[in-house]
Design an enzyme around this catalytic site. Structure first.
Site, PDB file in Angstrom:
ATOM      1  N   GLN A   1       4.193   3.834  -1.350  1.00 42.55           N
ATOM      2  CA  GLN A   1       4.602   4.383  -2.658  1.00 42.55           C
ATOM      3  C   GLN A   1       5.229   3.298  -3.541  1.00 42.55           C
TER       4      GLN A   1
ATOM      5  N   TYR B   1      15.669   4.888  12.660  1.00 41.56           N
ATOM      6  CA  TYR B   1      15.281   4.272  11.377  1.00 41.56           C
ATOM      7  C   TYR B   1      16.505   3.675  10.687  1.00 41.56           C
TER       8      TYR B   1
ATOM      9  N   LEU C   1       9.164  -4.590   1.399  1.00 39.67           N
ATOM     10  CA  LEU C   1       9.152  -3.119   1.345  1.00 39.67           C
ATOM     11  C   LEU C   1       8.485  -2.503   2.574  1.00 39.67           C
TER      12      LEU C   1
ATOM     13  N   SER D   1      18.512   1.178   2.632  1.00 35.78           N
ATOM     14  CA  SER D   1      18.358   2.621   2.425  1.00 35.78           C
ATOM     15  C   SER D   1      19.682   3.370   2.487  1.00 35.78           C
TER      16      SER D   1
ATOM     17  N   ALA E   1       7.631  -0.970   6.068  1.00 35.48           N
ATOM     18  CA  ALA E   1       8.456  -0.340   7.109  1.00 35.48           C
ATOM     19  C   ALA E   1       7.768   0.896   7.659  1.00 35.48           C
TER      20      ALA E   1
ATOM     21  N   TYR F   1       9.179   1.224  18.410  1.00 37.29           N
ATOM     22  CA  TYR F   1       8.250   0.727  17.392  1.00 37.29           C
ATOM     23  C   TYR F   1       8.975   0.575  16.043  1.00 37.29           C
TER      24      TYR F   1
ATOM     25  N   GLU G   1      20.022   6.022   3.896  1.00 37.71           N
ATOM     26  CA  GLU G   1      20.120   6.571   5.265  1.00 37.71           C
ATOM     27  C   GLU G   1      21.142   5.795   6.087  1.00 37.71           C
TER      28      GLU G   1
ATOM     29  N   ARG H   1       4.166   9.910  -3.385  1.00 42.75           N
ATOM     30  CA  ARG H   1       5.001  10.017  -2.196  1.00 42.75           C
ATOM     31  C   ARG H   1       4.138  10.470  -1.010  1.00 42.75           C
TER      32      ARG H   1
ATOM     33  N   HIS I   1      13.724   8.383  -3.252  1.00 38.84           N
ATOM     34  CA  HIS I   1      12.971   8.390  -4.507  1.00 38.84           C
ATOM     35  C   HIS I   1      11.537   8.786  -4.205  1.00 38.84           C
TER      36      HIS I   1
ATOM     37  N   THR J   1       0.815  -1.221   0.000  1.00 38.61           N
ATOM     38  CA  THR J   1       0.000   0.000   0.000  1.00 38.61           C
ATOM     39  C   THR J   1       0.848   1.271   0.000  1.00 38.61           C
TER      40      THR J   1
HETATM   41  P1  NAP Z   1       5.949   4.031   2.453  1.00 36.75           P
HETATM   42  O1  NAP Z   1       5.241   4.748   1.350  1.00 36.75           O
HETATM   43  O2  NAP Z   1       6.041   4.653   3.795  1.00 36.75           O
HETATM   44  O3  NAP Z   1       5.263   2.587   2.589  1.00 36.75           O
HETATM   45  C1  NAP Z   1       5.530   1.750   3.681  1.00 36.75           C
HETATM   46  C2  NAP Z   1       4.641   0.526   3.594  1.00 36.75           C
HETATM   47  O4  NAP Z   1       4.915  -0.313   4.741  1.00 36.75           O
HETATM   48  C3  NAP Z   1       3.141   0.819   3.633  1.00 36.75           C
HETATM   49  O5  NAP Z   1       2.480  -0.097   2.794  1.00 36.75           O
HETATM   50  C4  NAP Z   1       2.789   0.548   5.083  1.00 36.75           C
HETATM   51  O6  NAP Z   1       1.432   0.212   5.304  1.00 36.75           O
HETATM   52  C5  NAP Z   1       3.677  -0.661   5.354  1.00 36.75           C
HETATM   53  N1  NAP Z   1       3.867  -0.916   6.774  1.00 36.75           N
HETATM   54  C6  NAP Z   1       4.266  -0.036   7.728  1.00 36.75           C
HETATM   55  N2  NAP Z   1       4.293  -0.646   8.935  1.00 36.75           N
HETATM   56  C7  NAP Z   1       3.903  -1.931   8.741  1.00 36.75           C
HETATM   57  C8  NAP Z   1       3.697  -3.039   9.595  1.00 36.75           C
HETATM   58  N3  NAP Z   1       3.899  -2.948  10.921  1.00 36.75           N
HETATM   59  N4  NAP Z   1       3.284  -4.215   9.058  1.00 36.75           N
HETATM   60  C9  NAP Z   1       3.049  -4.306   7.722  1.00 36.75           C
HETATM   61  N5  NAP Z   1       3.223  -3.283   6.855  1.00 36.75           N
HETATM   62  C10 NAP Z   1       3.639  -2.101   7.358  1.00 36.75           C
HETATM   63  O7  NAP Z   1       7.450   3.681   2.006  1.00 36.75           O
HETATM   64  P2  NAP Z   1       8.099   3.680   0.535  1.00 36.75           P
HETATM   65  O8  NAP Z   1       8.620   5.030   0.239  1.00 36.75           O
HETATM   66  O9  NAP Z   1       7.181   2.996  -0.401  1.00 36.75           O
HETATM   67  O10 NAP Z   1       9.387   2.772   0.814  1.00 36.75           O
HETATM   68  C11 NAP Z   1       9.346   1.348   0.658  1.00 36.75           C
HETATM   69  C12 NAP Z   1      10.490   0.734   1.439  1.00 36.75           C
HETATM   70  O11 NAP Z   1      11.738   1.236   0.956  1.00 36.75           O
HETATM   71  C13 NAP Z   1      10.495   1.022   2.930  1.00 36.75           C
HETATM   72  O12 NAP Z   1      11.031  -0.100   3.582  1.00 36.75           O
HETATM   73  C14 NAP Z   1      11.445   2.197   3.080  1.00 36.75           C
HETATM   74  O13 NAP Z   1      11.997   2.215   4.381  1.00 36.75           O
HETATM   75  C15 NAP Z   1      12.463   1.850   2.018  1.00 36.75           C
HETATM   76  N6  NAP Z   1      13.168   2.962   1.402  1.00 36.75           N
HETATM   77  C16 NAP Z   1      12.476   4.021   0.880  1.00 36.75           C
HETATM   78  C17 NAP Z   1      13.164   5.020   0.231  1.00 36.75           C
HETATM   79  C18 NAP Z   1      12.436   6.194  -0.397  1.00 36.75           C
HETATM   80  O14 NAP Z   1      13.092   7.207  -0.670  1.00 36.75           O
HETATM   81  N7  NAP Z   1      11.132   6.092  -0.665  1.00 36.75           N
HETATM   82  C19 NAP Z   1      14.560   4.959   0.088  1.00 36.75           C
HETATM   83  C20 NAP Z   1      15.214   3.843   0.617  1.00 36.75           C
HETATM   84  C21 NAP Z   1      14.521   2.841   1.248  1.00 36.75           C
HETATM   85  P3  NAP Z   1       0.287   1.359   5.517  1.00 36.75           P
HETATM   86  O15 NAP Z   1      -0.043   1.861   4.136  1.00 36.75           O
HETATM   87  O16 NAP Z   1      -0.805   0.607   6.166  1.00 36.75           O
HETATM   88  O17 NAP Z   1       0.911   2.416   6.376  1.00 36.75           O
HETATM   89  O1  F7E Z   2      13.774  14.455   4.407  1.00 38.53           O
HETATM   90  C1  F7E Z   2      14.900  17.816   5.338  1.00 38.53           C
HETATM   91  C2  F7E Z   2      15.159  16.682   6.312  1.00 38.53           C
HETATM   92  O2  F7E Z   2      11.783  13.226   5.260  1.00 38.53           O
HETATM   93  C3  F7E Z   2      14.760  14.841   3.477  1.00 38.53           C
HETATM   94  C4  F7E Z   2      12.691   8.156   3.492  1.00 38.53           C
HETATM   95  O3  F7E Z   2      12.051   7.664   2.349  1.00 38.53           O
HETATM   96  O4  F7E Z   2      14.646   8.756   2.229  1.00 38.53           O
HETATM   97  C5  F7E Z   2      13.646   9.272   3.088  1.00 38.53           C
HETATM   98  O5  F7E Z   2      14.229   9.819   4.260  1.00 38.53           O
HETATM   99  C6  F7E Z   2      15.565  16.011   4.032  1.00 38.53           C
HETATM  100  C7  F7E Z   2      16.058  15.788   5.471  1.00 38.53           C
HETATM  101  O6  F7E Z   2      13.430  12.086   3.675  1.00 38.53           O
HETATM  102  C8  F7E Z   2      11.673  19.240   6.207  1.00 38.53           C
HETATM  103  O7  F7E Z   2      15.770  17.190   7.513  1.00 38.53           O
HETATM  104  C9  F7E Z   2      13.675  19.966   5.751  1.00 38.53           C
HETATM  105  O8  F7E Z   2      17.380  16.216   5.560  1.00 38.53           O
HETATM  106  O9  F7E Z   2      11.926  13.800   2.788  1.00 38.53           O
HETATM  107  P1  F7E Z   2      12.614  13.409   4.033  1.00 38.53           P
HETATM  108  P2  F7E Z   2      14.651  11.351   4.400  1.00 38.53           P
HETATM  109  O10 F7E Z   2      14.731  11.668   5.823  1.00 38.53           O
HETATM  110  O11 F7E Z   2      15.869  11.620   3.567  1.00 38.53           O
HETATM  111  C10 F7E Z   2      15.447   7.710   2.803  1.00 38.53           C
HETATM  112  C11 F7E Z   2      16.442   7.264   1.753  1.00 38.53           C
HETATM  113  C12 F7E Z   2      14.652   6.610   3.394  1.00 38.53           C
HETATM  114  O12 F7E Z   2      15.074   5.465   3.427  1.00 38.53           O
HETATM  115  C13 F7E Z   2      13.449   7.019   4.172  1.00 38.53           C
HETATM  116  O13 F7E Z   2      12.556   5.918   4.301  1.00 38.53           O
HETATM  117  O14 F7E Z   2      14.701  17.147   4.083  1.00 38.53           O
HETATM  118  N1  F7E Z   2      13.703  18.621   5.652  1.00 38.53           N
HETATM  119  N2  F7E Z   2      12.435  20.363   6.099  1.00 38.53           N
HETATM  120  C14 F7E Z   2      12.475  18.126   5.913  1.00 38.53           C
HETATM  121  N3  F7E Z   2      12.005  16.874   5.922  1.00 38.53           N
HETATM  122  C15 F7E Z   2      10.683  16.689   6.221  1.00 38.53           C
HETATM  123  N4  F7E Z   2      10.160  15.434   6.193  1.00 38.53           N
HETATM  124  N5  F7E Z   2       9.858  17.754   6.521  1.00 38.53           N
HETATM  125  C16 F7E Z   2      10.304  19.054   6.536  1.00 38.53           C
HETATM  126  O15 F7E Z   2       9.555  19.983   6.808  1.00 38.53           O
END
Ligand code: NAP
Ligand code: F7E
Length: 353
Positions: free
Chosen positions: A16, A162, A89, A138, A91, A104, A140, A197, A192, A14
């Site tokens: 992104q 995280y 995926l 990630s 998390a 958590y 991160e 998103r 991404h 569910t």
């Molecule tokens: P997202 O939009 O936050 O989606 C997270 C998904 O995990 C949702 O379907 C959510 O369900 C599900 N989930 C959360 N807690 C759960 C639980 N306790 N049991 C079962 N499902 C659970 O994340 P995303 O951007 O698609 O990212 C996908 C994965 O790639 C994640 O593991 C993220 O950490 C990792 N990642 C993301 C990025 C990025 O930039 N997007 C980069 C690197 C790695 P609900 O819809 O019910 O909340």
């Molecule tokens: O923050 C700065 C913030 O929350 C990016 C997740 O998908 O990518 C994501 O993590 C930057 C940070 O993403 C605001 O401090 C400024 O430096 O969009 P973000 P993230 O923390 O990089 C990684 C690769 C993952 O794995 C994660 O799951 O933007 N920033 N002002 C802000 N960030 C947020 N959220 N809100 C603000 O108002």
């Protein structure tokens, strides 16, 4: 479940990435199973367009209730579905929120991954069927980087609960590959984004605000650290890399990135400029959005993925920002139409990060 078509199980369907990956796999004629959480409100918006009535013949998308904190639900779903490929995926993916909910986050992101790996190992051992496994690692994990750009060899210096949880899940996956010969690969994906998103990640928070400000629905945009620099790519390009990893004979780990890094300020500038606005007129700083420890810069080197998978990004950050702003302007137009017709719209109470 035994069938001719290839079968995939996705946790986080569910989200992104889960929604784009499900689209990609269905387009390649897979049977797709997704684990969804029970929720009091609907949480399937991103995949509603893919859903088909399970009573109809030919349906290829199936959803199952489960949770990463519940090992039994994962093992039972694996047995029921019998997947060829598992994409992990799911998390708690918000870095800032992980400082508020550290235990958590570790439970779901670190132990959840271990529970799923165990379920896959047992399933493989009992059935003799090979399962290919993808771990959503990630950028991160690199955290406080000393080396730019980052590769698969760069030292990990996580800077949030995280990131610590993702480091655990990353090494647990590598350990299961080495110890049990599991075909398990880790995609170290850099940020991404997309029109799907989550709205509390900074890019989408910005593009949503640009659309609303343009139509007079919002006056200001409050952000935190504008100097942080990220390597932003487009989610539909990145899910292709996940799939490619599981099509290789040998499992491995890959950095998936755009190779370019820009600041939050620059992303805001180009998003506002797309609708002829100047970001400086609308952005205010709210220290509430600062993190106790920040990741200042991330930039990935995707040359291994290019060489081994033939993968490279197709969409630039500028093109992506335009797609997101256009999409969010459309959403704002719909919101304005409803407002002008006298409807009161709910505010996103408690969803402000
Ligand atoms: P997202 O939009 O936050 O989606 C997270 C998904 O995990 C949702 O379907 C959510 O369900 C599900 N989930 C959360 N807690 C759960 C639980 N306790 N049991 C079962 N499902 C659970 O994340 P995303 O951007 O698609 O990212 C996908 C994965 O790639 C994640 O593991 C993220 O950490 C990792 N990642 C993301 C990025 C990025 O930039 N997007 C980069 C690197 C790695 P609900 O819809 O019910 O909340
Ligand atoms: O923050 C700065 C913030 O929350 C990016 C997740 O998908 O990518 C994501 O993590 C930057 C940070 O993403 C605001 O401090 C400024 O430096 O969009 P973000 P993230 O923390 O990089 C990684 C690769 C993952 O794995 C994660 O799951 O933007 N920033 N002002 C802000 N960030 C947020 N959220 N809100 C603000 O108002």
């Amino acid at each position: 479940m035994v069938q001719d078509k290839r079968c995939a199980l996705i946790t986080g369907i569910t989200g992104q990435d889960g929604s784009y990956l499900a689209e990609l796999l269905l387009a390649r004629d897979y049977v797709v199973h997704g684990i969804i959480r029970r929720s009091a409100s609907f949480n399937t918006d991103r995949i509603d367009h893919l859903y088909q009535d399970p009573h109809k013949a030919g349906t290829q998308l199936f959803l199952h209730y489960g949770d990463l904190s519940d090992a039994n639900s994962l093992a039972a779903t694996l047995r029921k579905v019998g997947p060829d490929e598992v994409y992990h995926l799911g998390a708690q993916s918000h870095v800032r929120v992980s400082f508020d909910l550290p235990i958590y986050t570790v439970d779901v992101d670190a132990l959840g991954a271990m529970k799923l790996l165990e379920a896959v190992r047992e399933y493989q051992q009992h059935t003799g069927r090979q399962v290919r496994y993808y771990q959503a690692s990630s950028s991160e994990m690199f955290g406080d980087v000393q080396e730019v750009p980052q590769t698969e060899q760069t030292r990990l210096n996580p800077r949030s609960p995280y990131a610590c949880a993702k480091v655990f899940a990353h090494f647990a996956t590598i350990n299961y590959r080495e110890a049990y010969d599991l075909h398990a690969s880790c995609g170290i994906l850099f940020n991404h984004e997309s029109e799907r998103r989550g709205e509390t990640f900074v890019t989408r928070k910005i593009t949503r605000a640009v659309g609303r400000i343009k139509l007079g629905l919002q006056k200001k945009l409050y952000l935190g650290n504008l100097d942080a620099r990220r390597d932003w790519g487009y989610a539909p390009d990145y899910v292709e890399a996940m799939w490619l990893m599981l099509q290789q004979d040998t499992p491995d780990d890959y950095v998936i990135a755009s190779g370019r890094m820009i600041s939050v300020r620059e992303f805001a500038d180009l998003s506002f400029a797309h609708l002829g606005l100047d970001a400086k007129d609308f952005i205010e700083i709210d220290p509430r959005y600062y993190r106790p420890t920040e990741v200042d810069q991330l930039q990935g080197d995707f040359s291994k993925a290019k060489r081994a998978l033939g993968w490279e990004p197709k969409t630039t950050v500028e093109a992506m920002a335009r797609l997101m702003v256009d999409h969010d302007l459309d959403l704002a137009r719909r919101e304005k139409t409803l407002r002008d017709a006298g409807h009161t719209l709910p505010a996103a109470v408690g969803h402000d990060q």
